[in-house]
Write a protein that holds these residues in place. Sequence first.
Motif, PDB file in Angstrom:
ATOM      1  N   VAL A 207       1.021  -1.200  -0.151  1.00 27.86           N
ATOM      2  CA  VAL A 207       0.112   0.233  -0.062  1.00 27.86           C
ATOM      3  C   VAL A 207       0.889   1.068  -0.005  1.00 27.86           C
TER       4      VAL A 207
ATOM      5  N   THR B  53      -1.571  -0.971  -4.263  1.00 29.50           N
ATOM      6  CA  THR B  53      -2.777  -0.423  -3.791  1.00 29.50           C
ATOM      7  C   THR B  53      -2.443   1.199  -3.566  1.00 29.50           C
TER       8      THR B  53
ATOM      9  N   ALA C 283      -2.900   5.259  -2.557  1.00 25.23           N
ATOM     10  CA  ALA C 283      -3.714   6.010  -1.937  1.00 25.23           C
ATOM     11  C   ALA C 283      -3.177   7.422  -2.483  1.00 25.23           C
TER      12      ALA C 283
ATOM     13  N   GLU D 161      -5.839  -1.329  -6.795  1.00 24.50           N
ATOM     14  CA  GLU D 161      -7.018  -0.607  -6.110  1.00 24.50           C
ATOM     15  C   GLU D 161      -6.234   0.863  -5.902  1.00 24.50           C
ATOM     16  N   CYS D 162      -7.172   1.839  -6.079  1.00 24.45           N
ATOM     17  CA  CYS D 162      -6.956   3.280  -6.014  1.00 24.45           C
ATOM     18  C   CYS D 162      -7.794   4.056  -5.300  1.00 24.45           C
ATOM     19  N   SER D 163      -7.341   4.780  -4.067  1.00 23.84           N
ATOM     20  CA  SER D 163      -8.201   5.724  -3.413  1.00 23.84           C
ATOM     21  C   SER D 163      -7.843   7.098  -3.353  1.00 23.84           C
TER      22      SER D 163
ATOM     23  N   VAL E 112      -5.552   6.208   5.452  1.00 21.43           N
ATOM     24  CA  VAL E 112      -5.132   5.270   4.702  1.00 21.43           C
ATOM     25  C   VAL E 112      -4.834   3.697   5.210  1.00 21.43           C
TER      26      VAL E 112
ATOM     27  N   GLN F  80      -8.213   2.298   5.918  1.00 22.83           N
ATOM     28  CA  GLN F  80      -9.094   1.821   4.747  1.00 22.83           C
ATOM     29  C   GLN F  80      -8.455   0.654   4.071  1.00 22.83           C
ATOM     30  N   HIS F  81      -6.940   0.743   4.020  1.00 20.93           N
ATOM     31  CA  HIS F  81      -6.356  -0.504   3.459  1.00 20.93           C
ATOM     32  C   HIS F  81      -5.504  -1.509   4.143  1.00 20.93           C
TER      33      HIS F  81
ATOM     34  N   ARG G 158      -2.896  -1.383   6.056  1.00 16.32           N
ATOM     35  CA  ARG G 158      -1.580  -1.253   6.267  1.00 16.32           C
ATOM     36  C   ARG G 158      -0.981   0.058   5.402  1.00 16.32           C
TER      37      ARG G 158
END
Length: 278
Positions: free
Chosen positions: A23, A47, A49, A75-77, A96, A99-100, A102
């Motif tokens: 992440v 992933t 962020a 994934e992307c946020s 972050v 949500q993810h 780690r």
Amino acid sequence: MTTANFVDRPATAPIGEDLRGRVAFVTGGTRGIGAAISRSLAWQGATVAAGYGSHTAHAEQFRADLAGELQGHAECSVHQGNVGLPDDCRRTINEVIEQHGRLDILINNAGINIDKIVLKMSDDDWMKVLAVNLSGAFFLTQAALKHMVERGSGRIVYVSSLAGEIGNIGQANYASSKSGLFGLTKTVAREAAFQLERAGKLTDTGLGITVNTVTPGYVATEMLASVPEKVIDKVKSSIPLRRLGRPDEIARVVHFLASDASSYITGQVWGVNGGIDM
């Protein structure tokens, strides 16, 4: 002047697995160099962020576009916050992680500039730039490092600037903030290794926590779009490679420093500038 092909150039690396399961939080990650970094990390399976300061519509569009490119590969946020505020720095890091689950990679890319010569620079001009470019990087690092030490591994990369190495007229605040990242890099690199050793997590085979800085030179981004062609030509003539850099060229170096392959590199400053500082 033709810079649009640099600004809008898509990621060229094939979809990979180098960062699968990791992440990454990229501040200023929806525009310019930051967007290229977000794309590069995501295309290698991380992933991502992406942090942003304002313009929520643009950030959401960036997220949607990147998700479309990746087609479920990663994934992307997006996460809104003012890097110049310590509480926002801590909040977004925690957001972050919550949500993810780690945080493996922190890319301190967000930055601002308020250009004036020293004799005309106000207190506010100085403080605002230092707050975002240097203090923000510190507070984000502080919050992320605690999590990384607990997990025993992590990557922190600062995006500095050529101005921090050689200075620039009208940018005393900006150059000072970017130069300050060099000292922060080396100190945090030493402290991260010390903390891991004290916790019994510094091993011969472990990935550890590394901390490095990348210093881009003149890069073709939106910031240069309004610069007159004759000025750009003069800049190019001062660069041994005679061209501007591309955001994806900076992103590739950041990606390497965020990967497992760079586990024996820490406390270093990497110039990506076409040789202008030789």
